[in-house]
Design a protein around this motif. Structure first.
Motif, PDB file in Angstrom:
ATOM      1  N   LYS A  54      -0.123  -0.730  -5.597  1.00 50.25           N
ATOM      2  CA  LYS A  54       1.329  -0.535  -5.501  1.00 50.25           C
ATOM      3  C   LYS A  54       1.902  -1.769  -6.165  1.00 50.25           C
ATOM      4  O   LYS A  54       1.693  -2.886  -5.683  1.00 50.25           O
ATOM      5  N   ARG A  55       2.570  -1.564  -7.259  1.00 51.51           N
ATOM      6  CA  ARG A  55       2.992  -2.659  -8.139  1.00 51.51           C
ATOM      7  C   ARG A  55       1.739  -3.439  -8.539  1.00 51.51           C
ATOM      8  O   ARG A  55       0.887  -2.895  -9.214  1.00 51.51           O
ATOM      9  N   THR A  56       1.624  -4.707  -8.110  1.00 48.72           N
ATOM     10  CA  THR A  56       0.449  -5.503  -8.498  1.00 48.72           C
ATOM     11  C   THR A  56      -0.532  -5.705  -7.351  1.00 48.72           C
ATOM     12  O   THR A  56      -1.560  -6.332  -7.534  1.00 48.72           O
ATOM     13  N   GLU A  57      -0.223  -5.159  -6.166  1.00 48.63           N
ATOM     14  CA  GLU A  57      -1.086  -5.326  -5.007  1.00 48.63           C
ATOM     15  C   GLU A  57      -2.107  -4.195  -4.925  1.00 48.63           C
ATOM     16  O   GLU A  57      -1.731  -3.024  -4.939  1.00 48.63           O
ATOM     17  N   CYS A  58      -3.384  -4.559  -4.806  1.00 49.60           N
ATOM     18  CA  CYS A  58      -4.419  -3.548  -4.618  1.00 49.60           C
ATOM     19  C   CYS A  58      -4.363  -3.093  -3.162  1.00 49.60           C
ATOM     20  O   CYS A  58      -4.605  -3.884  -2.247  1.00 49.60           O
ATOM     21  N   ILE A  59      -4.032  -1.812  -2.947  1.00 47.00           N
ATOM     22  CA  ILE A  59      -3.929  -1.293  -1.581  1.00 47.00           C
ATOM     23  C   ILE A  59      -5.183  -0.528  -1.164  1.00 47.00           C
ATOM     24  O   ILE A  59      -5.398  -0.309   0.020  1.00 47.00           O
ATOM     25  N   GLN A  66     -18.314   1.738  -0.870  1.00 48.52           N
ATOM     26  CA  GLN A  66     -17.626   0.941   0.151  1.00 48.52           C
ATOM     27  C   GLN A  66     -16.122   0.992  -0.090  1.00 48.52           C
ATOM     28  O   GLN A  66     -15.664   1.008  -1.235  1.00 48.52           O
ATOM     29  N   VAL A  67     -15.350   0.985   0.999  1.00 50.07           N
ATOM     30  CA  VAL A  67     -13.897   1.094   0.913  1.00 50.07           C
ATOM     31  C   VAL A  67     -13.251  -0.138   1.534  1.00 50.07           C
ATOM     32  O   VAL A  67     -13.660  -0.607   2.601  1.00 50.07           O
ATOM     33  N   THR A  68     -12.222  -0.656   0.859  1.00 50.73           N
ATOM     34  CA  THR A  68     -11.400  -1.734   1.395  1.00 50.73           C
ATOM     35  C   THR A  68      -9.950  -1.277   1.318  1.00 50.73           C
ATOM     36  O   THR A  68      -9.497  -0.808   0.269  1.00 50.73           O
ATOM     37  N   GLU A  69      -9.230  -1.418   2.428  1.00 50.47           N
ATOM     38  CA  GLU A  69      -7.815  -1.034   2.485  1.00 50.47           C
ATOM     39  C   GLU A  69      -6.972  -2.274   2.775  1.00 50.47           C
ATOM     40  O   GLU A  69      -7.347  -3.091   3.606  1.00 50.47           O
ATOM     41  N   ARG A  70      -5.844  -2.380   2.103  1.00 47.16           N
ATOM     42  CA  ARG A  70      -4.945  -3.516   2.312  1.00 47.16           C
ATOM     43  C   ARG A  70      -4.248  -3.394   3.664  1.00 47.16           C
ATOM     44  O   ARG A  70      -3.947  -2.302   4.132  1.00 47.16           O
ATOM     45  N   TYR A  95       1.587   9.392   6.873  1.00 49.89           N
ATOM     46  CA  TYR A  95       2.717   8.753   7.568  1.00 49.89           C
ATOM     47  C   TYR A  95       3.594   7.957   6.598  1.00 49.89           C
ATOM     48  O   TYR A  95       3.848   6.775   6.781  1.00 49.89           O
ATOM     49  N   PHE A  96       4.057   8.639   5.556  1.00 53.64           N
ATOM     50  CA  PHE A  96       4.891   8.026   4.515  1.00 53.64           C
ATOM     51  C   PHE A  96       6.080   7.289   5.125  1.00 53.64           C
ATOM     52  O   PHE A  96       6.770   7.813   5.987  1.00 53.64           O
ATOM     53  N   ARG A  97       6.306   6.053   4.673  1.00 54.55           N
ATOM     54  CA  ARG A  97       7.406   5.202   5.122  1.00 54.55           C
ATOM     55  C   ARG A  97       8.339   4.921   3.955  1.00 54.55           C
ATOM     56  O   ARG A  97       7.922   4.978   2.795  1.00 54.55           O
ATOM     57  N   GLU A  98       9.575   4.559   4.268  1.00 51.79           N
ATOM     58  CA  GLU A  98      10.513   4.180   3.200  1.00 51.79           C
ATOM     59  C   GLU A  98       9.938   3.059   2.341  1.00 51.79           C
ATOM     60  O   GLU A  98      10.113   3.043   1.130  1.00 51.79           O
ATOM     61  N   SER A  99       9.240   2.130   2.975  1.00 53.96           N
ATOM     62  CA  SER A  99       8.672   0.988   2.233  1.00 53.96           C
ATOM     63  C   SER A  99       7.545   1.406   1.293  1.00 53.96           C
ATOM     64  O   SER A  99       7.119   0.616   0.447  1.00 53.96           O
ATOM     65  N   ASP A 100       7.067   2.647   1.399  1.00 53.61           N
ATOM     66  CA  ASP A 100       6.005   3.139   0.512  1.00 53.61           C
ATOM     67  C   ASP A 100       6.540   3.595  -0.842  1.00 53.61           C
ATOM     68  O   ASP A 100       5.756   3.889  -1.742  1.00 53.61           O
ATOM     69  N   THR A 101       7.870   3.694  -0.998  1.00 50.55           N
ATOM     70  CA  THR A 101       8.406   4.144  -2.284  1.00 50.55           C
ATOM     71  C   THR A 101       8.061   3.128  -3.367  1.00 50.55           C
ATOM     72  O   THR A 101       7.930   1.936  -3.110  1.00 50.55           O
ATOM     73  N   GLY A 102       7.908   3.628  -4.582  1.00 49.77           N
ATOM     74  CA  GLY A 102       7.615   2.744  -5.704  1.00 49.77           C
ATOM     75  C   GLY A 102       6.604   3.356  -6.646  1.00 49.77           C
ATOM     76  O   GLY A 102       6.269   4.541  -6.554  1.00 49.77           O
TER      77      GLY A 102
END
Length: 138
Positions: A54-59, A66-70, A95-102
């Protein structure tokens, strides 16, 4: 002997892929959404490295099974692992949040090849079928 060389050349060609995606999606707060991303032609993604930003952050990172989640996305993001063999590297977001937009970037790395595709994720609003932000430059 020549036959095996031909097969090797074919498999190298099959390792070349592109990513396909949607330009943008709209979703309601609290719902689940799948950010589509596919290898084209259909190629197994099991042995690839898959990153969602999301933008420059790997989520989300999938590497060697193997899985890694931010932080903030734990338990909310996942791949459809049974679809990886068909080249489906779409990200499921719960559980989509307003902060998830982008804007989200799907990145797939296999050997020396690295491909990226972007998906915009916006809140679905009342009567307007498209997000007004999409029209600012018109």
């Amino acid at each position: 002997m020549k036959t095996s060389k031909v097969k090797m050349a074919v498999s190298r060609v099959q390792n070349q892929f592109k990513l396909t995606s949607e330009v943008y999606l709209e979703v309601k707060v609290g719902k689940e959404v799948t950010l589509p991303c596919h290898l084209s032609p259909d190629t197994s993604a099991v042995a690839t490295t898959i990153r969602w930003f999301k933008r420059t952050e790997c989520i989300y990172l999938y590497k060697n099974g193997q899985v890694t989640e931010r932080s903030g996305y734990e338990g909310r993001v996942s791949l459809i692992t049974q679809e990886l063999k068909r080249g489906n590297v779409s990200l499921r977001l719960r559980y989509f949040r307003e902060s998830d937009t982008g804007v989200y970037i799907c990145q797939v790395i296999h050997g020396e090849q690295k491909e990226e595709a972007a998906v915009g994720l916006w809140i679905r609003g009342g009567k307007c079928s498209r997000t007004p932000v999409m029209f600012l430059n018109t």
